[in-house]
Design a protein around this motif. Structure first.
Motif, PDB file in Angstrom:
ATOM      1  N   MET A 192     -30.318   3.039  11.591  1.00 22.73           N
ATOM      2  CA  MET A 192     -31.113   2.774  10.104  1.00 22.73           C
ATOM      3  C   MET A 192     -32.591   2.667  10.524  1.00 22.73           C
ATOM      4  O   MET A 192     -33.596   3.099  10.219  1.00 22.73           O
ATOM      5  CB  MET A 192     -30.563   1.959   9.384  1.00 22.73           C
ATOM      6  N   MET A 229     -32.048   9.145   6.988  1.00 29.83           N
ATOM      7  CA  MET A 229     -30.991   8.322   7.060  1.00 29.83           C
ATOM      8  C   MET A 229     -29.537   9.110   7.295  1.00 29.83           C
ATOM      9  O   MET A 229     -28.791   8.858   8.120  1.00 29.83           O
ATOM     10  CB  MET A 229     -30.906   7.299   6.186  1.00 29.83           C
ATOM     11  N   ARG A 277     -22.442   3.044   5.177  1.00 32.96           N
ATOM     12  CA  ARG A 277     -22.967   4.183   4.603  1.00 32.96           C
ATOM     13  C   ARG A 277     -23.319   4.455   3.440  1.00 32.96           C
ATOM     14  O   ARG A 277     -24.290   4.464   2.602  1.00 32.96           O
ATOM     15  CB  ARG A 277     -22.583   5.496   5.484  1.00 32.96           C
ATOM     16  N   SER A 327     -27.165  -0.375  12.128  1.00 32.47           N
ATOM     17  CA  SER A 327     -28.480  -0.911  12.226  1.00 32.47           C
ATOM     18  C   SER A 327     -29.539  -0.317  12.939  1.00 32.47           C
ATOM     19  O   SER A 327     -30.788   0.134  12.757  1.00 32.47           O
ATOM     20  CB  SER A 327     -28.549  -2.392  12.483  1.00 32.47           C
TER      21      SER A 327
END
Length: 220
Positions: free
Chosen positions: A178, A200, A99, A175
């Motif tokens: 994201m 995000m 992160r 992932s």
């Protein structure tokens, strides 16, 4: 004699490298502008080279083809994030380290992509990839390679054997978050860096509680 020899030798190595870097960045910028303006498939290497006033041969000194140049700024971001990940303090847990590395990457986006590619153009390249089947396939392939590299970094940080599945699981989950944030961003009206970064952060913050919640109960 020495002066004439120096003149024949051409510019110093540092200047040559600087010129190469500027040419590379100019090719990336011209490529993205042309791809976005007229479409990836309809743009030729000759048009890109002509926009930068270099030969097709010069283009191929820097890039294997259109796919590589289209993803060049993405590649620099990936390399930048990997560098930031390696620099995270060892006491950070894997999710926290990923992160912080990714958010630090977004905070230094301009530094990562280079002088000649505007941040706004780089952000539009994400939409270009999503709308171009050939680039989607290439991007997915590269994403898988990046996930393997990040998993290896985490395994090394945590002192784990390569056969331990936990680093890959952590990277796959991260992932996935994201990708969902990126998809929501691309469907919205605000296509700024700040909007994507905020999505995000919100997605990462909600991931743990969302996975632990009872989805059959009414949402609070």
């Amino acid at each position: 004699m020495g002066l004439r020899a120096g003149l024949r030798a051409g510019p110093p190595e540092g200047l040559r490298e600087r010129k190469k870097q500027l040419t590379r960045e100019a090719l990336v910028r011209a490529s993205l502008e042309l791809f976005i303006a007229q479409g990836y498939e309809r743009t030729t290497v000759d048009e890109i080279a002509e926009a930068v006033e270099v030969s097709q041969r010069t283009f191929f000194r820097y890039f294997a083809g259109k796919e590589e140049v289209a993803l060049a700024s993405q590649s620099r971001i990936e390399a930048h994030v990997k560098t930031l990940m390696r620099a995270r303090p060892p006491e950070e847990r894997p999710f926290e380290a990923m992160r912080n590395a990714v958010l630090a990457g977004w905070d230094s986006l301009g530094e990562a992509i280079g002088e000649s590619v505007p941040v706004s153009l780089h952000m539009r390249s994400y939409l270009l990839i999503e709308s171009t089947p050939a680039l989607i396939a290439a991007h997915l392939r590269r994403s898988m390679e990046l996930e393997e590299e990040m998993a290896a970094l985490i395994a090394e940080r945590e002192g784990l054997d390569a056969s331990d599945p936990r680093p890959r699981l952590a990277v796959a989950a991260f992932s996935g978050v994201m990708k969902v944030a990126g998809r929501l961003w691309s469907q919205g009206d605000d296509l700024s860096v700040r909007a994507l970064r905020d999505l995000m952060v919100a997605s990462l913050d909600s991931f743990g509680p969302a996975m632990a919640a009872d989805w059959r109960s009414p949402a609070p």
